[in-house]
Design a protein around this motif. Structure first.
Motif, mmCIF file in Angstrom:
data_model
loop_
_atom_site.group_PDB
_atom_site.id
_atom_site.type_symbol
_atom_site.label_atom_id
_atom_site.label_comp_id
_atom_site.label_asym_id
_atom_site.label_seq_id
_atom_site.Cartn_x
_atom_site.Cartn_y
_atom_site.Cartn_z
ATOM 1 N N ARG A 205 -22.508 -29.971 33.505
ATOM 2 C CA ARG A 205 -22.686 -30.763 34.724
ATOM 3 C C ARG A 205 -24.089 -31.366 34.799
ATOM 4 N NH1 ARG A 205 -22.042 -25.440 38.543
ATOM 5 N NH2 ARG A 205 -24.162 -24.629 38.266
ATOM 6 N N TYR A 206 -24.170 -32.438 35.554
ATOM 7 C CA TYR A 206 -25.397 -33.212 35.691
ATOM 8 C C TYR A 206 -26.598 -32.350 36.064
ATOM 9 C CZ TYR A 206 -28.530 -36.725 37.761
ATOM 10 O OH TYR A 206 -29.594 -37.506 38.097
ATOM 11 N N ILE A 207 -26.440 -31.538 37.106
ATOM 12 C CA ILE A 207 -27.605 -30.774 37.576
ATOM 13 C C ILE A 207 -28.072 -29.744 36.558
ATOM 14 C CG2 ILE A 207 -27.343 -31.068 40.085
ATOM 15 C CD1 ILE A 207 -25.897 -28.313 40.094
ATOM 16 N N GLY A 208 -27.228 -29.411 35.570
ATOM 17 C CA GLY A 208 -27.642 -28.445 34.556
ATOM 18 C C GLY A 208 -28.144 -29.125 33.290
ATOM 19 N N GLY A 210 -26.376 -31.707 31.904
ATOM 20 C CA GLY A 210 -25.182 -32.202 31.201
ATOM 21 C C GLY A 210 -24.912 -33.665 31.460
ATOM 22 N N LEU A 211 -23.655 -33.988 31.651
ATOM 23 C CA LEU A 211 -23.257 -35.387 31.765
ATOM 24 C C LEU A 211 -23.535 -35.939 33.164
ATOM 25 C CD1 LEU A 211 -19.936 -34.917 29.795
ATOM 26 C CD2 LEU A 211 -21.907 -36.257 29.026
ATOM 27 N N ARG A 212 -23.985 -37.173 33.189
ATOM 28 C CA ARG A 212 -24.494 -37.802 34.404
ATOM 29 C C ARG A 212 -23.514 -37.741 35.589
ATOM 30 N NH1 ARG A 212 -25.961 -38.855 38.482
ATOM 31 N NH2 ARG A 212 -26.908 -40.719 39.401
ATOM 32 N N TYR A 213 -22.213 -37.970 35.343
ATOM 33 C CA TYR A 213 -21.272 -38.109 36.466
ATOM 34 C C TYR A 213 -20.257 -36.970 36.542
ATOM 35 C CZ TYR A 213 -23.364 -42.672 37.010
ATOM 36 O OH TYR A 213 -24.264 -43.682 37.214
ATOM 37 N N VAL A 214 -20.706 -35.780 36.102
ATOM 38 C CA VAL A 214 -19.822 -34.609 36.151
ATOM 39 C C VAL A 214 -20.358 -33.576 37.137
ATOM 40 C CG1 VAL A 214 -18.932 -32.632 34.837
ATOM 41 C CG2 VAL A 214 -19.027 -34.911 33.781
ATOM 42 N N LYS A 215 -19.480 -33.151 38.052
ATOM 43 C CA LYS A 215 -19.719 -31.957 38.859
ATOM 44 C C LYS A 215 -18.751 -30.899 38.353
ATOM 45 C CE LYS A 215 -20.957 -34.784 42.857
ATOM 46 N NZ LYS A 215 -20.695 -35.084 44.269
ATOM 47 N N ALA A 216 -19.209 -29.659 38.187
ATOM 48 C CA ALA A 216 -18.326 -28.642 37.609
ATOM 49 C C ALA A 216 -18.644 -27.260 38.132
ATOM 50 C CB ALA A 216 -18.443 -28.661 36.080
ATOM 51 N N VAL A 217 -17.584 -26.452 38.276
ATOM 52 C CA VAL A 217 -17.738 -25.020 38.585
ATOM 53 C C VAL A 217 -16.723 -24.244 37.751
ATOM 54 C CG1 VAL A 217 -18.598 -25.285 40.959
ATOM 55 C CG2 VAL A 217 -16.128 -25.197 40.538
ATOM 56 N N GLY A 218 -17.001 -22.943 37.562
ATOM 57 C CA GLY A 218 -16.030 -22.064 36.918
ATOM 58 C C GLY A 218 -15.117 -21.447 37.966
ATOM 59 N N VAL A 219 -13.833 -21.326 37.639
ATOM 60 C CA VAL A 219 -12.837 -20.819 38.598
ATOM 61 C C VAL A 219 -11.895 -19.873 37.860
ATOM 62 C CG1 VAL A 219 -10.860 -21.500 40.040
ATOM 63 C CG2 VAL A 219 -12.916 -22.933 40.000
ATOM 64 N N LYS A 220 -11.491 -18.812 38.542
ATOM 65 C CA LYS A 220 -10.490 -17.887 37.988
ATOM 66 C C LYS A 220 -9.091 -18.388 38.345
ATOM 67 C CE LYS A 220 -10.646 -12.942 37.533
ATOM 68 N NZ LYS A 220 -11.201 -12.804 36.186
ATOM 69 N N VAL A 221 -8.162 -18.417 37.386
ATOM 70 C CA VAL A 221 -6.768 -18.749 37.699
ATOM 71 C C VAL A 221 -5.990 -17.442 37.569
ATOM 72 C CG1 VAL A 221 -4.800 -20.250 37.176
ATOM 73 C CG2 VAL A 221 -7.124 -21.037 36.706
ATOM 74 N N THR A 222 -5.967 -16.682 38.675
ATOM 75 C CA THR A 222 -5.501 -15.290 38.631
ATOM 76 C C THR A 222 -4.065 -15.172 38.137
ATOM 77 O OG1 THR A 222 -6.878 -15.088 40.601
ATOM 78 C CG2 THR A 222 -5.638 -13.141 39.943
ATOM 79 N N GLU A 223 -3.191 -16.052 38.632
ATOM 80 C CA GLU A 223 -1.761 -15.881 38.291
ATOM 81 C C GLU A 223 -1.482 -16.069 36.807
ATOM 82 O OE1 GLU A 223 -1.940 -20.142 40.018
ATOM 83 O OE2 GLU A 223 -3.107 -18.294 40.109
#
Lengths: 298, 298
Positions: A205-208, A210-223
């Motif tokens: 992600r941009y703030i880290g 990374g890529l200029r126009y990407v916002k990203a977070v990690g998510v658990k897909v429990t099911e």
């Protein structure tokens, strides 16, 4: 080929169905505009409308919607969980096909002036239409909300872009602007360790860095017992989907974690996907007018 | 979402502009149908028209075109380099969006019956609409051409599917049918050795044991000093573009030759490219109604 602009106004009524329908009807009534979706949230006491069409008609529908909301909604009585400053709270215009961001900025300016002059509602331009850096961000403009605007509007730096220099007591103030279509894109990873998804998200992600126009977070897909890098791609032309894909793969390699799938959430412009086909197939000199379906709407 | 069918009739006039325009006008006149392209060849004395629209209107435009061609073209006087058997020689219907091949077969049958009954022109159904294996292939039906059909039509195995059992002396006979959209796709290889392109073409095409719906040849691209595997993908749903791409890469490896680019020739259905984006991005559960542009034509 016909130009297409999308408009996604948010207005401050999410409970009274009669009022909601009457406001949405303003969009239905305009020919050359297609209502794609609308939904209301009772807790937020707010509705979101999505419509698409040729620029002039979309601009017209947006004005009619704002006028109707000003008639039917009284901000003095409005209560809801979502931050808001006006009967029509925010109106973004989004270029979809054969339209530039600049054209959407011009629509915002024209509509802002008309709303200010004719409806006597103060208007702030935001995002790509913003008149200064402090007004790019919606949350920044809206801070203090309707109740706080009686004072905030008097500060010289918060003089509205259009309309009266004081709040419209019944209708509040409205934010209008232009932004690029957002692509909501998630990549599934073959691990149950959400820290891997988080670490990858931070790198791409941009703030880290990374890529200029990407916002990203990690998510658990429990099911499914997997994790996901959940992304908003806020400019798919400058940071295409394939670039996000390849960068996630690159970072995932260090953990020995495979990409096991991906998902596109909601609507996506055709070009965002065809750009990926072009990249992976190495197509030279492709022109969007070669797409059969692009011919029919001309 | 609106259904879309493409129709590509070929008629036996490529020289007289007045006649050509008058026949093409029959397509222009039908609302809900869009004329995409038409071109004429003087040596062949033949024209090809491409149009697109909702099934009922496309069927109507096709009938009007056939009727007009029957009025204006006299096969007794027709000379040209291209094989032909009728004033309107062949009329394929091609499913483009939310339409099945079966629906295009039904259109062919309905139109065939109408042309036979009302215009008294013998009609043969071909490709996916063929009534038996011998009639699948256009060249097979057309063998002997207009001049030979006075006799050929009397053979029991060449009794027409619709219309009179003898040739229409002025209009000949017409072939109508349904086929899948063809994607013309070429892959460029980083070598000047056309034998490499030929060897790859032989391995990936159907007749060589390759992919079911691929036709391929090797071609020299002299001005760039490279070679090309030039393909017709005759069913992009069953043999997708990405499958051809990956199989060419796989075969190219044995020669140490890289894929340096590719090209899509002419029109291509949106889905043929989006299928590739889905494959390479590993998108799960994508639905074409998520494509923004697909919403506007509904």
């Amino acid at each position: 080929m016909s130009k297409l602009v999308e408009c996604v106004p948010n207005f401050s009524e999410g409970r009274n169905v009669e009022i909601i329908e009457s406001i949405v009807d303003e969009v239905r009534k305009v020919e050359g505009v297609k209502l794609l979706d609308y939904s209301s949230d009772k807790d937020h006491n707010r509705s979101v409308v999505t419509f698409l069409g040729v620029p002039d008609e979309v601009e017209k529908a947006a004005f009619n919607l704002i006028r109707r909301a000003a008639e039917l909604i009284d901000m003095r009585k409005h209560r809801g969980a979502h931050p808001r400053m006006g009967a029509t709270d925010v109106v973004p215009f989004i270029p979809i096909k054969d339209v530039t961001t600049e054209e959407c900025v011009e629509i915002s300016q024209r509509l802002g002036k008309k709303v200010g002059d004719e409806l006597r509602i103060p208007v702030y331009l935001y995002e790509d239409a913003a008149s200064c850096a402090e007004r790019k961000n919606l949350a920044n403009i809206r801070k203090g909300q309707y109740e706080g605007f009686f004072e905030k509007i008097k500060q010289p730096e918060w003089k509205p872009d259009f309309g009266p220099d004081e709040i419209n007591v019944k209708s509040g103030a409205t934010v209008i602007g232009a932004r690029f279509p957002l692509v909501a894109y998630n990549i599934n990873l073959g691990t149950d360790d959400v820290e891997v998804a988080n670490a990858i998200a931070r790198k791409i992600r941009y703030i880290g860095g990374g890529l200029r126009y990407v916002k990203a977070v990690g998510v658990k897909v429990t099911e499914r017992n997997i994790v996901q890098v959940s992304m908003n791609l806020v400019n798919y032309e400058k940071t295409p989907i394939y670039a996000a894909q390849e960068m996630v793969k690159m970072e995932a390699k260090r953990y020995g974690v495979p990409v096991v799938g991906s998902e596109v959430i909601g609507l996506v412009p055709m070009k965002a996907l065809i750009d990926c086909a072009e990249y992976y197939l190495q197509i030279e000199n492709f022109n969007m007018s070669q797409v059969l379906e692009s011919r029919i709407s001309g």
